[in-house]
Design a protein around this motif. Structure first.
Motif, short mmCIF file in Angstrom:
data_model
loop_
_atom_site.label_atom_id
_atom_site.label_comp_id
_atom_site.label_asym_id
_atom_site.label_seq_id
_atom_site.Cartn_x
_atom_site.Cartn_y
_atom_site.Cartn_z
N LEU A 1 2.84 -55.64 32.29
CA LEU A 1 0.93 -55.45 32.86
C LEU A 1 0.27 -56.71 33.09
O LEU A 1 0.65 -57.74 32.82
N SER A 2 -0.78 -56.75 33.95
CA SER A 2 -2.14 -57.66 34.07
C SER A 2 -2.55 -57.69 31.95
O SER A 2 -2.57 -57.02 32.04
N PRO A 3 -2.97 -59.05 32.34
CA PRO A 3 -3.89 -58.79 30.90
C PRO A 3 -5.00 -57.62 30.61
O PRO A 3 -5.51 -57.86 30.21
N ASN A 4 -5.28 -58.22 32.36
CA ASN A 4 -6.81 -56.76 32.27
C ASN A 4 -6.58 -55.44 32.15
O ASN A 4 -7.08 -54.99 31.51
N GLU A 5 -5.11 -55.30 32.78
CA GLU A 5 -4.42 -53.72 32.09
C GLU A 5 -4.32 -53.94 31.24
O GLU A 5 -4.68 -52.55 30.65
N TYR A 6 -3.27 -54.61 30.71
CA TYR A 6 -3.43 -54.76 28.77
C TYR A 6 -5.10 -54.34 27.87
O TYR A 6 -5.05 -54.00 26.53
N ARG A 7 -6.01 -55.60 28.20
CA ARG A 7 -6.92 -55.27 28.32
C ARG A 7 -8.38 -54.20 27.82
O ARG A 7 -8.78 -53.89 27.32
N GLY B 1 -1.10 -74.43 37.51
CA GLY B 1 -1.08 -74.03 36.05
C GLY B 1 0.46 -73.63 35.84
O GLY B 1 1.09 -73.35 35.98
N TYR B 2 0.77 -73.15 34.46
CA TYR B 2 1.59 -73.03 33.75
C TYR B 2 1.77 -71.19 33.95
O TYR B 2 0.88 -71.13 34.33
N LYS B 3 3.12 -71.20 34.12
CA LYS B 3 3.32 -69.70 34.24
C LYS B 3 3.93 -68.97 33.39
O LYS B 3 4.64 -69.21 32.27
N VAL B 4 2.87 -67.98 32.83
CA VAL B 4 3.00 -67.59 30.70
C VAL B 4 3.30 -66.08 30.97
O VAL B 4 2.39 -64.92 31.75
N ALA B 5 4.10 -65.72 30.51
CA ALA B 5 4.24 -63.87 30.28
C ALA B 5 4.42 -63.69 28.74
O ALA B 5 4.93 -64.23 28.08
N ILE B 6 3.85 -62.89 27.80
CA ILE B 6 3.48 -62.32 26.98
C ILE B 6 4.51 -61.02 26.36
O ILE B 6 4.61 -60.00 27.56
#
Length: 254
Positions: A240-246, A196-201
């Motif tokens: 941060l991981s997506p779930n840490e942010y969430r 998959g794509y490697k995505v960073a926000i």
């Protein structure tokens, strides 16, 4: 069996909706009603030397044509039940949110580059990510600081810690609530997709001092305890991981 996906961690969020908020002798959540106790307020004030007064009000849905001091933060009432931030189980309340506001005893609003005091309906955009909807209750946690403390970084941190102390009883009740009583349940996975794509926000947060600060990775969701100031970390990039942010990894102090 080979797979292109690797599950790193799972976060389960259980929501408990309330449609009424009231003051009572003890903090509890029962039959859709969230009850707060004010018995600890005097003890909280004596704990923090910068705080002179604390007042708590319940703002009902669609009753926003009222005066408010400058808004420091709006936060959900959440608590970790199992695991670390970003994984395990989190309980959260929907239908009611907490608003922290402040002013010093001389009438100077607690603000950095512009204050937000005024009529709440004109200062708060409802129904946006991070803000209550028109149908939500708002628990107003309003602080009066001693003269000159509104621009002192330690005093602003005290305001947020005082709010955490006030919410502690409700959070402990929420933590012990039966999972079968939740109104909604969500499962979120942090995954690696090999092809998959490697995505960073990239999210830019403030770190200039006084109110203009953010706490990162507290011990529990949407809290400050255990968190570290982005200023103290030298305003360096944090991954941060997506779930840490969430799960409430960033606590705005503004």
């Amino acid at each position: 069996m080979l797979t292109n996906e690797i599950d790193l961690r799972k976060l389960v969020i259980r929501s408990y909706h309330v449609d009424k908020v009231e003051f009572a002798e003890k903090a509890k959540i029962n039959d859709g009603c969230l009850s707060f106790s004010l018995s600890k307020i005097d003890n909280i004030i004596t704990k923090y030397p910068s705080i002179k007064e604390i007042s708590v009000k319940i703002i009902k849905p669609n009753e926003h044509n009222i005066w408010t001091n400058s808004i420091m933060d709006i936060l959900p009432i959440s608590v970790k039940v199992l695991g670390n931030l970003g994984e395990g189980i989190t309980h959260t309340i929907t239908g009611a949110y907490v608003m922290i506001t402040g002013v010093d005893e001389e009438g100077t609003q607690v603000a950095e580059f512009g204050s937000s005091e005024g009529i709440l309906a004109e200062r708060l955009k409802l129904g946006r990510p991070g803000t209550p909807s028109e149908n939500d209750y708002i628990i107003s946690f309003d602080l009066v600081l001693y003269e000159g403390k509104g621009v002192v970084r330690e005093a602003i941190i005290e305001c947020h810690k005082a709010c955490d102390d006030f919410l502690e009883d409700v959070r402990m009740y929420l933590k012990a609530m039966d999972s079968k009583l939740c109104t909604e349940k969500y499962k979120f996975y942090d995954k690696i997709r090999k092809n998959g794509y490697k995505v960073a926000i990239v999210k830019q947060v403030a770190g200039q001092g006084a109110m203009y600060d953010n706490f990162i990775l507290p011990a529990s969701s949407s809290s400050v305890a255990g968190g570290r100031s982005i200023i103290d970390m030298g305003n360096m990039p944090i991954i941060l991981s997506p779930n840490e942010y969430r799960d409430g990894a960033i606590r705005a102090m503004t």
